[in-house]
Design a protein around this motif. Structure first.
Motif, PDB file in Angstrom:
ATOM      1  N   ASP A   7       0.883  -1.176   0.000  1.00  0.00           N
ATOM      2  CA  ASP A   7       0.000   0.000   0.000  1.00  0.00           C
ATOM      3  C   ASP A   7       0.911   1.213   0.000  1.00  0.00           C
ATOM      4  OD1 ASP A   7      -1.813   2.133   0.651  1.00  0.00           O
ATOM      5  OD2 ASP A   7      -3.199   0.609   1.419  1.00  0.00           O
ATOM      6  N   ARG A  54      -4.885   1.148  -6.013  1.00  0.00           N
ATOM      7  CA  ARG A  54      -4.365   2.418  -6.543  1.00  0.00           C
ATOM      8  C   ARG A  54      -3.016   2.709  -5.907  1.00  0.00           C
ATOM      9  NH1 ARG A  54      -7.427   8.289  -6.484  1.00  0.00           N
ATOM     10  NH2 ARG A  54      -9.167   7.344  -7.545  1.00  0.00           N
ATOM     11  N   HIS A  59      -1.158   5.823 -10.130  1.00  0.00           N
ATOM     12  CA  HIS A  59      -2.291   6.049  -9.232  1.00  0.00           C
ATOM     13  C   HIS A  59      -3.608   5.655  -9.876  1.00  0.00           C
ATOM     14  CE1 HIS A  59      -0.198   7.863  -5.866  1.00  0.00           C
ATOM     15  NE2 HIS A  59       0.557   8.466  -6.752  1.00  0.00           N
ATOM     16  N   THR A  60      -3.577   4.603 -10.698  1.00  0.00           N
ATOM     17  CA  THR A  60      -4.847   4.112 -11.253  1.00  0.00           C
ATOM     18  C   THR A  60      -5.049   2.687 -10.766  1.00  0.00           C
ATOM     19  OG1 THR A  60      -3.759   3.478 -13.319  1.00  0.00           O
ATOM     20  CG2 THR A  60      -4.790   5.638 -13.243  1.00  0.00           C
ATOM     21  N   ASP A  61      -4.639   1.681 -11.550  1.00  0.00           N
ATOM     22  CA  ASP A  61      -4.885   0.303 -11.119  1.00  0.00           C
ATOM     23  C   ASP A  61      -3.589  -0.499 -11.063  1.00  0.00           C
ATOM     24  OD1 ASP A  61      -4.350   0.227 -13.744  1.00  0.00           O
ATOM     25  OD2 ASP A  61      -6.029  -1.058 -14.306  1.00  0.00           O
ATOM     26  N   LEU A  64      -3.702  -3.787  -9.266  1.00  0.00           N
ATOM     27  CA  LEU A  64      -4.399  -4.839 -10.011  1.00  0.00           C
ATOM     28  C   LEU A  64      -3.444  -5.460 -11.032  1.00  0.00           C
ATOM     29  CD1 LEU A  64      -7.265  -5.965 -10.110  1.00  0.00           C
ATOM     30  CD2 LEU A  64      -7.721  -4.425 -12.010  1.00  0.00           C
ATOM     31  N   GLN A  65      -2.670  -4.601 -11.708  1.00  0.00           N
ATOM     32  CA  GLN A  65      -1.723  -5.114 -12.698  1.00  0.00           C
ATOM     33  C   GLN A  65      -0.661  -5.980 -12.017  1.00  0.00           C
ATOM     34  OE1 GLN A  65      -2.733  -4.802 -15.601  1.00  0.00           O
ATOM     35  NE2 GLN A  65      -4.221  -3.181 -15.149  1.00  0.00           N
ATOM     36  N   LYS A  68      -2.098  -9.315 -11.208  1.00  0.00           N
ATOM     37  CA  LYS A  68      -2.208 -10.208 -12.375  1.00  0.00           C
ATOM     38  C   LYS A  68      -0.861 -10.854 -12.691  1.00  0.00           C
ATOM     39  CE  LYS A  68      -6.097  -7.969 -14.669  1.00  0.00           C
ATOM     40  NZ  LYS A  68      -6.451  -6.998 -15.704  1.00  0.00           N
ATOM     41  N   GLN A  84     -10.507   1.260  -2.330  1.00  0.00           N
ATOM     42  CA  GLN A  84     -11.335   2.226  -1.605  1.00  0.00           C
ATOM     43  C   GLN A  84     -12.658   2.430  -2.314  1.00  0.00           C
ATOM     44  OE1 GLN A  84      -9.530   6.019  -0.317  1.00  0.00           O
ATOM     45  NE2 GLN A  84      -8.051   4.745   0.713  1.00  0.00           N
ATOM     46  N   HIS A  85     -12.790   1.833  -3.508  1.00  0.00           N
ATOM     47  CA  HIS A  85     -14.028   1.996  -4.275  1.00  0.00           C
ATOM     48  C   HIS A  85     -14.666   0.647  -4.545  1.00  0.00           C
ATOM     49  CE1 HIS A  85     -13.250   6.199  -5.029  1.00  0.00           C
ATOM     50  NE2 HIS A  85     -12.003   5.873  -5.285  1.00  0.00           N
ATOM     51  N   ASN A  87     -15.813  -1.542  -7.073  1.00  0.00           N
ATOM     52  CA  ASN A  87     -15.579  -1.591  -8.499  1.00  0.00           C
ATOM     53  C   ASN A  87     -15.706  -3.026  -8.986  1.00  0.00           C
ATOM     54  OD1 ASN A  87     -14.589  -1.446 -11.087  1.00  0.00           O
ATOM     55  ND2 ASN A  87     -13.274   0.288 -10.571  1.00  0.00           N
ATOM     56  N   ARG A  89     -16.035  -4.209 -11.831  1.00  0.00           N
ATOM     57  CA  ARG A  89     -15.253  -4.572 -13.009  1.00  0.00           C
ATOM     58  C   ARG A  89     -13.877  -5.109 -12.616  1.00  0.00           C
ATOM     59  NH1 ARG A  89     -13.817  -3.064 -18.550  1.00  0.00           N
ATOM     60  NH2 ARG A  89     -15.991  -2.641 -18.918  1.00  0.00           N
ATOM     61  N   TYR A  90     -13.216  -4.404 -11.687  1.00  0.00           N
ATOM     62  CA  TYR A  90     -11.891  -4.856 -11.261  1.00  0.00           C
ATOM     63  C   TYR A  90     -11.976  -6.211 -10.575  1.00  0.00           C
ATOM     64  CZ  TYR A  90      -9.974  -0.213 -12.236  1.00  0.00           C
ATOM     65  OH  TYR A  90      -9.563   0.933 -12.849  1.00  0.00           O
ATOM     66  N   LEU A  92     -14.152  -8.526 -11.073  1.00  0.00           N
ATOM     67  CA  LEU A  92     -14.411  -9.594 -12.047  1.00  0.00           C
ATOM     68  C   LEU A  92     -13.174  -9.866 -12.889  1.00  0.00           C
ATOM     69  CD1 LEU A  92     -17.982  -8.431 -13.056  1.00  0.00           C
ATOM     70  CD2 LEU A  92     -17.366 -10.470 -11.746  1.00  0.00           C
ATOM     71  N   GLU A  93     -12.441  -8.800 -13.198  1.00  0.00           N
ATOM     72  CA  GLU A  93     -11.197  -8.990 -13.947  1.00  0.00           C
ATOM     73  C   GLU A  93     -10.275  -9.926 -13.188  1.00  0.00           C
ATOM     74  OE1 GLU A  93      -8.969  -5.474 -15.025  1.00  0.00           O
ATOM     75  OE2 GLU A  93     -10.690  -4.697 -16.132  1.00  0.00           O
TER      76      GLU A  93
END
Lengths: 215, 579
Positions: A7, A54, A59-61, A64-65, A68, A84-85, A87, A89-90, A92-93
């Motif tokens: 983090d 984030r 400061h986006t994803d 997540l990357q 993966k 913190q959101h 989401n 979509r994230y 499920l990804e």
């Protein structure tokens, strides 16, 4: 169980690390961005990596990357992604690459020591965790009147949501104050209504349920 | 006509008469020299055109140049005179008229030599035509200077026939490439000129080059003993006579052009909006410059703008364009941006400007209005961008600051909860309650930041954000996407909030059962459409949310249309240009 934490906010990494230690986990290292996390995982091979979505530099994803990449390189490392959101979509990804040992939770959810402990254990043991807020969004999604979901009873919807969160029959039974048998009956009925093939394995049914909810 | 010009005219007539008499009674008896008539014709053409041009355009030096060249031309005939001093003058100025011709051609139409090279050429010409001639005359006797029947030359110091011949031969040899170079210079200038410039100088340039070529041919043939006799000389004399006439024709053409101004006044005074719609065309025709551009003074910004309100920079003085400012009552109105050649015809430009000043003022007011609109549109777009940036900043600040701090407090509470000893009765549930309240607060904060700037829009772009929006919609929403690239933030953001507002409205007011959302980008326009199957009858005026969005879309140069026939659902369509 050995855990790595990533983090970019110091107060959150430190807070999380203290909570984990309080819950009896061994924190093998802290990282402030995706690259540091990859390096940490390679070096320490933890059972679970807890990753903030984030992070710098974009400061986006980022998180997540990184998750993966970890999934691809070290498939036996469990992943608990924090956001913190809400989401879907994230989430499920993340699940789309396989639900074993994967989790997606809102950050504040882990302030509950029991919740944190059970989530890390589930992910570390190859199970899945999906935040109730995300599940709410999936289940609560407006559908046409002819959707089979519209024909489920309230109780069945409750069970469906808990299944989607990645909980086992036993955990569902405890949560709803009913017997394991009752839960099993509900599960069977739900799978029948939704025309899903019966899946006795607690782990694997998450994907089936989530895929259905997302369609 | 001024007395000075009369005097010049009388002197010219006398000089012409003398020269013609000398040409007719050539004691030298050179068989290849053209006769008195051609000599007179060339001189008369130079003097006549020169005086006429001088009168028409006193500020232009070319009239004077032609007059002087005419006298030099006649003076060259003095070699035939019997008096030694006249003969000496005649010999000395033999080639001076060629230098006059070269000056005329190189400086046309302004009368000033435009470049250093041109000045060097004229000075070289003087050295060649006058300098070498004088050197030759130091040795020269009659035969050495091709003038067997002439009187003695007063400058002769040493009598050396061969040396005089050699110097004259050298002069002629150098003259061939020299004149060739002048022709090349003129052709190069022609090739570089604009079409307006070409049209203005064509007659003079053609006549001048032809004369120079004929002259070179004559000199070359002279080296071979004049095999063609007097023909080449006759030819270049004839051509030479046309050069001053060509100059005069060009000057008079411009005077004719001034007559166009009257036509312009009539054209601009014509009823209807024909004049204002093509003021530029009318001015371009009157000035004979199709490349003419108009720029109007925009006082508020202190700059010039075009007819559409876009800012125009006037050309630098050393560029290939020129500008002429038009004023009215001491205030600038407009600027004409035109071909440099019009500078040599300033009177015409000024009369045209004067004739058109009212129409120009009219046009300026319109251009000013358009410029204000352009400015306003730009400031609106800037506002939208600033708002978007501010939204993103607030969302980021909340995410990195308040939200994180609250989460960390929740974590500390979680830790506290587990560390409380069992006997701390009542404390544990209290801590749990506090932590749960904090969780609710966080959820509310999350909703708030999501509304300010949906993170998915920034992180994954419009398709993902619309997908999320449709998932969360209160009515079942189907999404059709045909977008293949990320668009600028402000456009994606506007489209997103349009769909968001439309979905909210559909859920609240349409009584429909489902919504279809389409987003497609083609031909530089993003189109988003939200259509429900509800009761219709919606109005665009209702709902400040929609009005705000329409403002936002219009600020980006787009528009929102709502079609809502009663009983047939409501369709909201936003078109946003995206370059």
């Amino acid at each position: 169980m050995r855990v790595a934490v990533a983090d970019d906010a110091v107060i959150l990494r430190e807070g999380l690390s203290r909570l984990l230690e309080e819950a009896g986990f061994e924190v093998v290292g802290l990282a402030a961005d995706g690259d540091a996390l990859l390096e940490l995982v390679e070096r320490t091979r933890p059972d679970v990596a807890i990753v903030d979505i984030r992070m710098p530099p974009t400061h986006t994803d980022e998180g997540l990357q990184a998750a993966k990449i970890i999934r691809r390189r070290w498939p036996d490392v469990g992943l608990l992604v924090l956001s913190q959101h809400v989401n879907a979509r994230y989430a499920l990804e993340l699940l789309s690459d396989g639900t074993d040992g994967v989790g997606y939770l809102l950050k504040e959810r882990v302030s509950d020591l029991d919740e944190l402990s059970s989530s890390v254990n589930r992910v570390g043991n190859g199970g899945s965790v999906l935040d109730p807020a995300v599940v709410d969004e999936l289940v609560g999604r407006r559908r046409n009147a002819d959707s089979p979901l519209e024909h489920l009873t309230d109780r069945e919807r409750e069970v469906l949501a808990l299944m989607a969160e990645g909980r086992s029959n036993r955990a569902i039974a405890e949560r709803l104050f009913v017997t394991d048998n009752t839960v099993e009956k509900h599960v069977k009925s739900i799978f029948g209504s939704l025309c899903l093939p019966p899946s006795p394995d607690d782990h694997r049914r998450v994907l089936a349920v989530v895929t259905f909810l997302n369609s | 006509m001024k007395p000075k010009l009369y005097a010049v005219g009388v002197a010219g007539v006398l000089a012409g008469a003398g020269a013609a008499w000398l040409a007719a009674h050539q004691p030298s008896g050179r068989p290849t020299e053209p006769g008195a008539l051609l000599t007179l014709l060339v001189g008369a053409s130079l003097l006549g055109s020169g005086i006429a041009a001088w009168r028409a355009r006193p500020e232009n030096r070319l009239g004077l140049v032609m007059v002087l060249t005419g006298f030099a031309w006649f003076a060259a005939e003095l070699v035939e005179a019997r008096a030694p001093w006249l003969n000496t003058i005649g010999l000395a100025v033999q080639s001076v008229w060629i230098i006059g011709l070269v000056y005329l051609l190189l400086s046309f139409p302004s009368g000033r030599l435009p470049g250093r090279l041109d000045r060097a050429v004229v000075i070289g010409g003087l050295a060649l035509g006058l300098g070498l001639q004088l050197v030759a005359m130091l040795y020269g006797n009659k035969t050495g200077l091709h003038c067997p029947g002439c009187a003695n030359n007063l400058l002769q110091v040493v009598h050396d026939n061969e040396k005089a011949k050699a110097w004259i031969g050298l002069q002629h040899l150098i003259a061939i490439p020299f004149i060739g170079a002048v022709v090349v210079l003129l052709i190069r200038r022609w090739l570089r000129a604009s079409s307006v410039q070409r049209r203005a100088v064509a007659p003079v340039l053609v006549a001048g080059c032809a004369t120079l070529v004929a002259l070179v041919v004559t000199v070359i043939l002279d080296l071979f003993g004049d095999p063609l006799g007097a023909l080449p000389a006759n030819l270049y004399f004839t051509l030479m006579a046309t050069v001053p006439i060509a100059v005069l024709v060009v000057f008079l053409q411009r005077r004719l052009a001034r007559g166009m101004v009257a036509g312009l006044v009539v054209e601009l005074g014509a009823p209807g909006d024909a004049a204002s719609s093509d003021l530029r065309g009318a001015l371009a025709r009157a000035l004979g410059d199709p490349s003419l551009e108009l720029a109007f003074w925009f006082a508020a910004e202190g700059c010039y703008v075009d007819g559409d309100g876009g800012v125009v920079r006037l050309p630098d003085p050393d560029s290939r364009r020129r500008s002429t400012l038009v004023e009215r009552d001491g205030q600038p109105i407009a600027a004409l941006i035109h071909d440099p050649v019009l500078e040599h015809n300033a009177e015409l430009v000024h009369s045209v400007c004067a004739a058109a000043s009212l129409a120009l003022e009219n046009e300026r007011l319109q251009a000013e209005l358009r410029a204000r609109v352009v400015e306003l549109r730009a400031s609106r777009a800037r506002l939208v961008e600033a708002t978007d940036a501010e939204r993103r900043r607030i969302e980021r600040d909340l995410h990195d600051g308040t939200q994180q701090r609250l989460v960390s407090i929740a974590m500390s509470l979680g830790l506290l909860e587990s560390k409380l000893p069992g006997e701390a009765k009542g404390a544990r549930p209290l801590v749990r309650e506090t932590r749960e309240a904090l969780t609710v607060a966080l959820a509310e904060l999350r909703e708030l930041t999501h509304g300010i700037n949906p993170p998915l829009l920034t992180e994954r772009g419009l398709p993902a954000a619309l997908d999320e929006l449709c998932r969360r919609a209160a009515l079942p929403a189907h999404l059709d996407l045909a977008l293949d690239r990320r668009l600028p933030d402000r456009i994606e953001s506007a489209a997103y909030f349009v769909v968001s507002e439309a979905l909210t409205n559909a859920a609240k007011h349409s009584h429909g059962s489902e919504v279809r959302v389409c987003a497609s980008g083609n031909a530089g326009t993003l189109i988003v459409e939200v259509a429900d199957d509800g009761i219709g009858g919606a109005t665009t005026t209702g709902g400040s949310g929609l009005r705000g969005l329409a403002d936002r879309v219009e600020a980006l140069g787009g528009r929102i249309t709502v079609s809502s026939p009663p009983g047939r659902g409501t369709t909201l369509r936003a078109e946003i240009p995206c370059g």
